[in-house]
Enzyme design. Structure first.
Site, PDB file in Angstrom:
ATOM      1  N   GLU A  85       0.845  -1.206   0.000  1.00  0.00           N
ATOM      2  CA  GLU A  85       0.000   0.000   0.000  1.00  0.00           C
ATOM      3  C   GLU A  85       0.878   1.253   0.000  1.00  0.00           C
ATOM      4  O   GLU A  85       1.720   1.448   0.886  1.00  0.00           O
ATOM      5  CB  GLU A  85      -0.925  -0.014   1.226  1.00  0.00           C
ATOM      6  CG  GLU A  85      -2.005   1.047   1.121  1.00  0.00           C
ATOM      7  CD  GLU A  85      -3.032   0.948   2.256  1.00  0.00           C
ATOM      8  OE1 GLU A  85      -3.363  -0.179   2.682  1.00  0.00           O
ATOM      9  OE2 GLU A  85      -3.494   2.009   2.693  1.00  0.00           O
ATOM     10  N   LYS A 280      -7.810  -1.395  11.066  1.00  0.00           N
ATOM     11  CA  LYS A 280      -7.141  -1.775   9.806  1.00  0.00           C
ATOM     12  C   LYS A 280      -5.926  -0.875   9.589  1.00  0.00           C
ATOM     13  O   LYS A 280      -4.863  -1.335   9.158  1.00  0.00           O
ATOM     14  CB  LYS A 280      -8.133  -1.669   8.647  1.00  0.00           C
ATOM     15  CG  LYS A 280      -7.607  -2.201   7.319  1.00  0.00           C
ATOM     16  CD  LYS A 280      -6.833  -1.191   6.506  1.00  0.00           C
ATOM     17  CE  LYS A 280      -6.374  -1.783   5.184  1.00  0.00           C
ATOM     18  NZ  LYS A 280      -5.475  -0.897   4.430  1.00  0.00           N
ATOM     19  N   ASP A 296       4.190 -14.662  11.416  1.00  0.00           N
ATOM     20  CA  ASP A 296       2.937 -15.124  10.821  1.00  0.00           C
ATOM     21  C   ASP A 296       1.870 -14.037  10.996  1.00  0.00           C
ATOM     22  O   ASP A 296       1.275 -13.902  12.059  1.00  0.00           O
ATOM     23  CB  ASP A 296       2.543 -16.426  11.541  1.00  0.00           C
ATOM     24  CG  ASP A 296       1.255 -17.024  11.030  1.00  0.00           C
ATOM     25  OD1 ASP A 296       0.492 -16.317  10.340  1.00  0.00           O
ATOM     26  OD2 ASP A 296       1.002 -18.200  11.332  1.00  0.00           O
ATOM     27  N   HIS A 393      -2.741  10.283   0.531  1.00  0.00           N
ATOM     28  CA  HIS A 393      -2.909   8.960  -0.064  1.00  0.00           C
ATOM     29  C   HIS A 393      -2.757   9.025  -1.585  1.00  0.00           C
ATOM     30  O   HIS A 393      -2.026   8.250  -2.185  1.00  0.00           O
ATOM     31  CB  HIS A 393      -4.302   8.449   0.308  1.00  0.00           C
ATOM     32  CG  HIS A 393      -4.469   6.993   0.120  1.00  0.00           C
ATOM     33  ND1 HIS A 393      -3.946   6.072   1.001  1.00  0.00           N
ATOM     34  CD2 HIS A 393      -5.089   6.295  -0.845  1.00  0.00           C
ATOM     35  CE1 HIS A 393      -4.238   4.870   0.590  1.00  0.00           C
ATOM     36  NE2 HIS A 393      -4.932   4.974  -0.538  1.00  0.00           N
TER      37      HIS A 393
HETATM   38  C1  MEV Z   1      -6.067   2.874   4.899  1.00  0.00           C
HETATM   39  O1  MEV Z   1      -5.288   1.762   4.542  1.00  0.00           O
HETATM   40  C2  MEV Z   1      -6.163   2.966   6.407  1.00  0.00           C
HETATM   41  C3  MEV Z   1      -7.085   4.080   6.921  1.00  0.00           C
HETATM   42  O2  MEV Z   1      -8.391   3.933   6.372  1.00  0.00           O
HETATM   43  C4  MEV Z   1      -7.115   3.925   8.423  1.00  0.00           C
HETATM   44  C5  MEV Z   1      -8.149   4.820   9.123  1.00  0.00           C
HETATM   45  O3  MEV Z   1      -9.159   5.172   8.507  1.00  0.00           O
HETATM   46  O4  MEV Z   1      -7.902   5.111  10.301  1.00  0.00           O
HETATM   47  C6  MEV Z   1      -6.577   5.426   6.522  1.00  0.00           C
END
Ligand code: MEV
Length: 442
Positions: A85, A280, A296, A393
């Site tokens: 990513e 995430k 792992d 991003h």
């Molecule tokens: C993207 O990989 C992760 C985010 O969505 C985490 C979040 O929203 O806190 C930017």
């Protein structure tokens, strides 16, 4: 048309590829070339990778990046991260630099116990089973001594074995619930070998236990396996600073930043839809380091998400508060990691990553990984509550879009410059690239 095949694993690598391309691809030469361009010229290195799994046909690359400037308990680290990513390593580096100037990360290992279970059924009187368990427990430990000897010498081994009555969930269902200390090893093989030995001894000794009826002697072991849920293998990572110190460029005051940040964390604490994405983001950092250090990541993912739901509702792993003018942001997570065994001594890039991290013990690695998660979460929340996530991003994603359109190096240079001051969207990049190509044709 797909077809099945017998004895595929016994074919040579090139015969496997022949079968795959003949069965699934129209352009067989092109498919073969794609697969073969990832083979390593170093035959020994290729063979090593071929032998990690069955039916290897090629290697699957992920970028290995590094995030420097992580100050953890007053020691500086450059953290290796394997991830696809685009914005993750950049975000980690930014967060590391931010906290480098504010005292760094503080971490602590809270506990290191891992769990394994022998799941079995027993049809009889529970008191008799308890008596049998008390009697057989020393023999369980004794019979596993060939497996535990080395681990014991180093200070680890079996911590305790408990008998658990699970019949309120499933008729006749019981467990041997075993806790282990596996030191610098993740310990999966060690734990599973111990459990299988316990199961064997438990079952055979039951046959000779006088108090059992014939029916009761017939203990049926369903399975023996470690648990990837490790709530007693916990690590804490934390950052804190004066609220005023949070303001970087004075466009937002430290107080406004802190309040909004805490609000964002509070939302993830109460709202599962948000908590999953919030966590995430934490896993972006955690998985990348776990992967780079040959651990792992599926086990880590499963264990951490279970922990996030331990109160019966999925919730944020991290927490934040402002008290007496101090902003504190922290996280406690379960992490079962190893720095010996498994891939750690085998994969050259894993060895290199561990060396880069000053050859950490498993406990040290737990702390580094937790920091990578917290840093990632900080970076995400900082963007989300200020500029929004897409600005950073999409800037990082620009190169992916340009590569999709096979942009040349000089086109990349011009457009990277152009998008320093323009918003990156897929259509804006397409348009700018077309424009550039039309202009340069003239
Ligand atoms: C993207 O990989 C992760 C985010 O969505 C985490 C979040 O929203 O806190 C930017």
């Amino acid at each position: 048309m797909s077809k099945s095949i017998a004895g595929f694993s016994k074919l040579s690598k090139s015969k496997k590829i022949d079968w795959i391309v003949d069965t699934y691809f129209d352009n067989t030469e092109s498919a073969k070339n794609v697969l073969k361009q990832y083979w390593n010229n170093n035959e020994k290195l290729q063979q090593l990778h071929d032998e990690f799994i069955e039916n290897t046909i090629t290697n699957y690359y992920l970028p290995l990046g590094v995030a420097p400037n992580f100050l953890i308990n007053k020691k500086l680290y450059t953290i290796p991260m394997a991830i696809e990513e685009s914005s993750v390593v950049a975000a980690a580096s930014k967060a590391a630099k931010f906290w480098l100037d504010r005292g760094g990360f503080k971490t602590k290992v809270i506990s290191t116990t891992k769990i394994g279970q022998v799941h079995f059924t027993y049809n009889g009187d529970f008191e008799k089973l308890q008596q049998f368990f008390t009697q057989v427990k020393p023999k369980l430990i004794h019979d596993a001594e060939d497996i535990t000897r080395n681990m014991k010498k180093r200070g680890g081994g079996v911590v305790d074995i408990k008998l658990r009555d699970k019949t309120s969930d499933i008729d006749n269902y019981y467990q041997l619930h075993v806790s282990f200390e596996t030191l610098d090893a993740m310990g999966a093989n060690f734990i599973n070998s111990c459990l299988e030995q316990f199961a064997k001894t438990f079952k055979s000794e039951a046959l000779a236990f006088d108090l059992f009826s014939e029916d009761e002697k017939d203990i049926d072991v369903v399975m023996s396996i470690l648990s990837n849920y490790v709530p007693d293998c916990l690590v804490r990572a934390e950052v804190s600073c004066k609220v005023e110190a949070l303001s970087e460029d004075h466009t937002v005051s430290g107080e406004a930043f802190a309040n909004k940040f805490v609000q964002a964390v509070n939302i993830a604490e109460v709202e599962p839809f948000r908590a999953v994405t919030h966590n995430k983001g934490i896993m972006n950092g955690i998985d990348a380091v776990v992967l780079a250090t040959g651990n792992d990541f599926r086990a880590v993912e499963a264990g951490i998400h279970a922990y996030a739901a331990r109160q019966g509702k999925y919730s944020s792993l991290s927490h934040a508060k402002v008290e007496h003018g101090i902003f504190t942001f922290w996280m406690e997570i379960p992490l079962a990691l190893g720095t010996v065994g498994g891939l750690t001594g085998l994969h050259p890039l894993v060895k290199l990553s561990l060396e880069l991290l000053h050859k950490p013990s498993a406990k040290e690695l737990m702390q580094i990984v937790a920091v990578a998660g917290l840093a990632q979460n900080f970076a995400a929340l900082r963007s989300l509550t200020t500029t929004g996530i897409q600005q950073g991003h999409m800037k990082m994603h620009l190169m992916n879009i340009l590569n999709q359109f096979k942009a040349s190096d000089s086109e990349k240079k011009v457009l990277t410059e152009h998008f320093k001051n323009n918003t990156v969207t897929h259509s804006a990049v397409t348009e700018a690239l077309n424009q550039l190509r039309v202009t340069s044709e003239k």
